[in-house]
Design a protein around this motif. Sequence first.
Motif, PDB file in Angstrom:
ATOM      1  N   GLY A 113       0.775  -1.230   0.000  1.00 48.32           N
ATOM      2  CA  GLY A 113       0.000   0.000   0.000  1.00 48.32           C
ATOM      3  C   GLY A 113       0.807   1.281   0.000  1.00 48.32           C
ATOM      4  N   ILE A 114       1.796   1.393   0.893  1.00 50.01           N
ATOM      5  CA  ILE A 114       2.526   2.660   1.001  1.00 50.01           C
ATOM      6  C   ILE A 114       3.344   2.957  -0.255  1.00 50.01           C
ATOM      7  CG2 ILE A 114       4.343   3.865   2.273  1.00 50.01           C
ATOM      8  CD1 ILE A 114       3.212   2.734   4.821  1.00 50.01           C
ATOM      9  N   LEU A 116       2.863   1.875  -3.260  1.00 49.33           N
ATOM     10  CA  LEU A 116       1.914   2.077  -4.355  1.00 49.33           C
ATOM     11  C   LEU A 116       1.276   3.464  -4.267  1.00 49.33           C
ATOM     12  CD1 LEU A 116       1.078   0.099  -6.626  1.00 49.33           C
ATOM     13  CD2 LEU A 116      -0.996  -0.373  -5.325  1.00 49.33           C
ATOM     14  N   GLY A 117       0.901   3.875  -3.052  1.00 46.85           N
ATOM     15  CA  GLY A 117       0.303   5.192  -2.874  1.00 46.85           C
ATOM     16  C   GLY A 117       1.270   6.322  -3.158  1.00 46.85           C
ATOM     17  N   VAL A 118       2.528   6.148  -2.734  1.00 48.61           N
ATOM     18  CA  VAL A 118       3.541   7.183  -2.984  1.00 48.61           C
ATOM     19  C   VAL A 118       3.805   7.327  -4.477  1.00 48.61           C
ATOM     20  CG1 VAL A 118       5.967   7.793  -2.649  1.00 48.61           C
ATOM     21  CG2 VAL A 118       4.619   6.930  -0.727  1.00 48.61           C
ATOM     22  N   ILE A 119       3.971   6.208  -5.166  1.00 50.44           N
ATOM     23  CA  ILE A 119       4.216   6.243  -6.617  1.00 50.44           C
ATOM     24  C   ILE A 119       3.046   6.888  -7.347  1.00 50.44           C
ATOM     25  CG2 ILE A 119       4.482   4.791  -8.669  1.00 50.44           C
ATOM     26  CD1 ILE A 119       6.020   2.814  -6.895  1.00 50.44           C
ATOM     27  N   PHE A 190      -3.347  -8.055   0.322  1.00 51.40           N
ATOM     28  CA  PHE A 190      -3.835  -7.438  -0.905  1.00 51.40           C
ATOM     29  C   PHE A 190      -5.055  -6.566  -0.624  1.00 51.40           C
ATOM     30  CE2 PHE A 190      -6.167  -7.677  -5.042  1.00 51.40           C
ATOM     31  CZ  PHE A 190      -5.236  -6.964  -5.785  1.00 51.40           C
ATOM     32  N   MET A 191      -5.924  -7.048   0.248  1.00 52.30           N
ATOM     33  CA  MET A 191      -7.113  -6.279   0.611  1.00 52.30           C
ATOM     34  C   MET A 191      -6.735  -5.012   1.381  1.00 52.30           C
ATOM     35  SD  MET A 191      -9.403  -9.500   1.879  1.00 52.30           S
ATOM     36  CE  MET A 191     -10.533  -8.428   2.767  1.00 52.30           C
ATOM     37  N   GLN A 192      -5.916  -5.162   2.428  1.00 50.85           N
ATOM     38  CA  GLN A 192      -5.526  -4.012   3.233  1.00 50.85           C
ATOM     39  C   GLN A 192      -4.621  -3.068   2.449  1.00 50.85           C
ATOM     40  OE1 GLN A 192      -7.010  -3.586   6.107  1.00 50.85           O
ATOM     41  NE2 GLN A 192      -7.990  -5.581   5.918  1.00 50.85           N
ATOM     42  N   GLY A 193      -3.783  -3.630   1.570  1.00 53.02           N
ATOM     43  CA  GLY A 193      -2.904  -2.802   0.757  1.00 53.02           C
ATOM     44  C   GLY A 193      -3.674  -1.855  -0.144  1.00 53.02           C
ATOM     45  N   GLY A 194      -4.806  -2.312  -0.683  1.00 56.09           N
ATOM     46  CA  GLY A 194      -5.628  -1.448  -1.518  1.00 56.09           C
ATOM     47  C   GLY A 194      -6.163  -0.257  -0.747  1.00 56.09           C
ATOM     48  N   ILE A 195      -6.614  -0.503   0.488  1.00 58.34           N
ATOM     49  CA  ILE A 195      -7.131   0.587   1.325  1.00 58.34           C
ATOM     50  C   ILE A 195      -6.020   1.560   1.692  1.00 58.34           C
ATOM     51  CG2 ILE A 195      -8.265   1.120   3.510  1.00 58.34           C
ATOM     52  CD1 ILE A 195      -9.522  -1.686   3.395  1.00 58.34           C
ATOM     53  N   ILE A 196      -4.871   1.020   2.109  1.00 56.02           N
ATOM     54  CA  ILE A 196      -3.741   1.869   2.510  1.00 56.02           C
ATOM     55  C   ILE A 196      -3.218   2.675   1.333  1.00 56.02           C
ATOM     56  CG2 ILE A 196      -1.370   1.824   3.386  1.00 56.02           C
ATOM     57  CD1 ILE A 196      -2.177  -0.682   5.008  1.00 56.02           C
ATOM     58  N   PRO A 238      -3.177  10.573   8.470  1.00 55.64           N
ATOM     59  CA  PRO A 238      -4.375   9.834   8.031  1.00 55.64           C
ATOM     60  C   PRO A 238      -4.059   8.389   7.639  1.00 55.64           C
ATOM     61  CG  PRO A 238      -3.690  11.412   6.351  1.00 55.64           C
ATOM     62  CD  PRO A 238      -2.889  11.710   7.577  1.00 55.64           C
ATOM     63  N   VAL A 239      -2.839   8.158   7.146  1.00 52.03           N
ATOM     64  CA  VAL A 239      -2.460   6.792   6.765  1.00 52.03           C
ATOM     65  C   VAL A 239      -2.360   5.909   8.004  1.00 52.03           C
ATOM     66  CG1 VAL A 239      -0.695   5.369   5.661  1.00 52.03           C
ATOM     67  CG2 VAL A 239      -1.247   7.617   4.716  1.00 52.03           C
ATOM     68  N   VAL A 240      -1.765   6.433   9.077  1.00 49.30           N
ATOM     69  CA  VAL A 240      -1.646   5.687  10.331  1.00 49.30           C
ATOM     70  C   VAL A 240      -3.022   5.362  10.894  1.00 49.30           C
ATOM     71  CG1 VAL A 240      -0.935   5.891  12.746  1.00 49.30           C
ATOM     72  CG2 VAL A 240       0.667   6.465  10.938  1.00 49.30           C
TER      73      VAL A 240
END
Length: 314
Positions: A113-114, A116-119, A190-196, A238-240
Motif C-alpha cells: 500500500g505505502i 503504491l500510494g507514494v508512486i 492485498f485487501m488491506q494494501g488497496g485501502i492503505i 491519516p495513513v496511520v
Amino acid sequence: MIRYIMKRLFMLIPVIAVVMILSFLITHIMPGDPVRMMMGDFATEKQVSAMKHHLGYDRPFFTQFGEWFSRIIRGDLGESLFLYEKVSTAIFSRLEPTFMLALVGESIGLLIGIPLGVIAAVKHRSWMDQSAIGISLAGVSIPSFWLSIMLIYLFSVRLHWFPVQGYVPIEESGIGVIKYLVLPGLTLGFMQGGIIARMTRSAMLDVLRQDYIRTAMAKGVAEKFVIIRHALKNAMIPVVTVIGFSLAVLLGGTWVIETVFNIPGTGSLAINSIMKRDYPVIQGCMIFIALVYVIINIMVDVSYAFLNPKIKYK
C-alpha cells in the motif's frame, strides 16, 4: 502524554460497559435455543428444562444479566457450553494464529500500500498513477473468499508450494509456521494494501501541493529526500489512522479467511460459537474485539504526537 494515556484508559470503562450490555442483549435476542442445540434433538423437554435450570437460563432476564455482569467485572467470562473450558482459555488459546495472521497480513499490506500510494501521488495522472489506482480498487473490490480460493488453487493445488489449509503452532513448527500463513496473509495483505494505497495517495497529493515542498524542490533538494523525509512523514497521520483500523480488524479475527484456510483463530472461534449459539463465548469474543479496537485507537492517537511535533496531549 502519560496523563493523556491514563485519561484514555479510564475512558475504557464506560465503553466496555456499553459493549458488555449490548453483547448480553444481542445474544439473548438471537433466534435458537443453545440448550436444545447442546443436548441434541433426542433430549426430552424435561431434560432440556433441567439443563436450563442448571445453567440459570430459566431465571428472569435482569437476574441473569446481574449475575453475568458481576462475574464479568471479576474477570470471569464464564464457561463455554460446547468446548467444556473457560471462555478466557478458549480465546487466549486461539490468539497466536490470529496474531500471526494479522502480523503477516498487515506487513504485506504495508509493503503493497505505502509504495503504491507514494508512486501514484508522485506520478499523478500518469499511467503509473492509473495502474496503482486499478490495483488498489482490485484490492478493495475483490471478495476475500474468491481470492483465497484462487490462491489455493494456483499455489497449493497446481504448484504444491503451500499447504491448502491448517495451522501448526510455533512451538511445534518454528519458522515453518510461515508456510501456513503465506496464502491467507497474501489475501489479507492485498485487501488491506488497496485501502492503505488509496489513503496514502490522497494524503500525499495534499502534501505535495504545499508551498514548503515546492520551495524545497526549487532549492535543489534531492527529490527522493523531499518525498520520503518531508512529504511522506507529514502525510502519515491519516495513513496511520487507516493502518490502525485495519490492524484492529485483523487482530479482532478475520472470520472469512480463518474459515476458508481452517485456521483456529479467534475469528473461527466466534463463527463456530454463533452457529452453536454458545452465549458465553459469543459474549467473550465481542468484549475481546471491543478491547482490541479501543487499545489500537489509543495507540494510533499517541503515535500522532511522534509524527507531528505540533500535536500536544495534556
